[in-house]
Design an enzyme around this catalytic site. Sequence first.
Site, PDB file in Angstrom:
ATOM      1  N   ASP A   1       0.780  -1.250   0.000  1.00 41.83           N
ATOM      2  CA  ASP A   1       0.000   0.000   0.000  1.00 41.83           C
ATOM      3  C   ASP A   1       0.813   1.303   0.000  1.00 41.83           C
ATOM      4  OD1 ASP A   1      -1.498  -2.150   0.847  1.00 41.83           O
ATOM      5  OD2 ASP A   1      -2.164  -1.232   2.706  1.00 41.83           O
TER       6      ASP A   1
ATOM      7  N   GLU B   1     -10.429  -2.409   4.481  1.00 45.31           N
ATOM      8  CA  GLU B   1      -9.079  -1.905   4.760  1.00 45.31           C
ATOM      9  C   GLU B   1      -8.917  -0.512   4.151  1.00 45.31           C
ATOM     10  OE1 GLU B   1      -6.405  -5.923   4.808  1.00 45.31           O
ATOM     11  OE2 GLU B   1      -6.720  -5.117   2.810  1.00 45.31           O
TER      12      GLU B   1
HETATM   13  C1  FRU Z   1      -3.872  -3.650   2.729  1.00 42.86           C
HETATM   14  C2  FRU Z   1      -3.231  -4.096   4.030  1.00 42.86           C
HETATM   15  C3  FRU Z   1      -3.573  -3.134   5.147  1.00 42.86           C
HETATM   16  C4  FRU Z   1      -2.443  -3.340   6.098  1.00 42.86           C
HETATM   17  C5  FRU Z   1      -1.282  -3.563   5.171  1.00 42.86           C
HETATM   18  C6  FRU Z   1      -0.256  -4.523   5.691  1.00 42.86           C
HETATM   19  O1  FRU Z   1      -3.227  -4.122   1.594  1.00 42.86           O
HETATM   20  O2  FRU Z   1      -3.642  -5.417   4.336  1.00 42.86           O
HETATM   21  O3  FRU Z   1      -4.844  -3.353   5.712  1.00 42.86           O
HETATM   22  O4  FRU Z   1      -2.247  -2.236   6.941  1.00 42.86           O
HETATM   23  O5  FRU Z   1      -1.818  -4.074   3.973  1.00 42.86           O
HETATM   24  O6  FRU Z   1       0.866  -4.539   4.882  1.00 42.86           O
END
Ligand code: FRU
Length: 531
Positions: A55, A237
């Site tokens: 992300d 998320e």
């Molecule tokens: C989304 C996610 C978020 C988390 C991160 C962990 O892709 O699962 O929810 O904070 O990636 O790397």
Amino acid sequence: MRTGTLLISALITLFFACGACSTPGPAAVEPQADQYNETYRPQFHFSPDSMWMNDPNGMVYYQGEYHLFYQHHPNSTVWGPMHWGHAISTDLVHWEHLPIALYPDSLGTIFSGSAVIDWNNSSGLGSRDNPPMVAIFTHHNHALEESGSELFQYQSIAYSLDRGRSWTKYPGNPVIQNPGIRDFRDPKVSWYEKGQKWIMVLAAQDRVLFYSSPDLIHWTRESEFGADAGAHGGVWECPDLFPLELNGEEHWVLLVSINPGGPNGGSATQYFVGDFNGSVFQNANAGTEARWIDYGKDNYAGVTWSDVPSGEDRRLFLGWMSNWQYATRVPTERWRSAMTLPRELRLERDKNGFRLCSTPVEEVKELREERIKLEPGMENRRDIGPVLEGQLPLFEIDLVFAYEPVEGKSPETAVEFGIILESSLHEMVIIGFNTYSKEVFISRMQNSGKFDFSDDFIGMHTAPYLLSGEGEIRFHAFVDLASIELFVDEGALALTEICFPESGFQSISTYSSHESVKLKEGTIYRLKRVW
Ligand code: FRU
């Protein structure tokens, strides 16, 4: 639903049967004297210097620099203990890599979150003269998780007083304890001017929670949203909440990524539009089907920049160009994943309610090199690409097709047309529209390049074309060595897909299953690389 597939496979067979119809591809891409020349390395998209990325995080603009932090595992090309990688750009197109910003600590690894400039020094972590850049993120405690506890995610902050170059974790972390929710993460914070307070939107399992704070340190829970709205095929998320104007009126947009449960499988980002009063979000698109910021398989966890230059009033978005179904297995060696192009978001309203549109930021025009203006017209198959002489096959393709709408006709009268991208090895991806099913699609099949790293990769990925149409459709596509971003009708629909042809797609052609379809106008640009 899938009327297009037959036509496409017929076309592909025809194409293979007459390899001579194709323009011979140029020699393989000349290796460049730098590290960004690997096979599949994006040439005008951000990708990490090396190792794993997911992300985008902490996107904030400050003193002439757009900051991009990102989920990063510096010791491996697969996901692991998360850090915040860091890069900056002055134009959203060229990026400079900076050292890792946030490392795991005794409270946990560093999951996704946001960053703001605390202009009034409400936190007391800087001064009015040197306002702190404050990062708000989730600490993920793997030891607690393994012990069977549900309380392993909580929210913490860190600050920088030197334009994001060095960071100090707040000694009183976490600033929000886990209230007993297993998935409790990805805080996105913004200043709510009307109420003179900070607002946080946080993902909590199958919904989002809103918090407020006077100082980024003390947080009060305000409300929740989403248990009975939108798509629920997976965990929620990376939310974001921001206002956008439409005809002088303010509306609030709530982005929520969901994994799995996307419209074409796996990860995707849905949005809601409505009102926010500083405490509660009210959904104006209630009762409608889930809406997606992008219908392609590869735009996830995207959020928007904080503190964009005042006066510009742009809402700038960036997503992670992959999908959790196969992100850890894509066939790259030194690094994994890239980001989408930065996009500007805009609201429109149609008979189905509010629509969130996205187009690449203006700055992307800097990449244009050779410009090829196309003659209108159409044949069943027409080569429209420039002849490449050793240049990289990086393209912006902007075509308007005119067609006869088929209201009330039978499926047999379906007409399909679009763009075929093809490599010198006859790998191909097809971008198309079916006038009967009224679907735009990207067809990424066995012949699109490498595909066998995952069963979930190939497919014909569709988006409902809900616009009135009026017999005209615009395809605006950006083609990098390993990705395609399609914006339909000024970004009313977007589809983003990665793909792995050996050395990019060197030839471009239009195709149509019926002579009534015309290319009304079109331009192709060859684009420059940014590395
Ligand atoms: C989304 C996610 C978020 C988390 C991160 C962990 O892709 O699962 O929810 O904070 O990636 O790397």
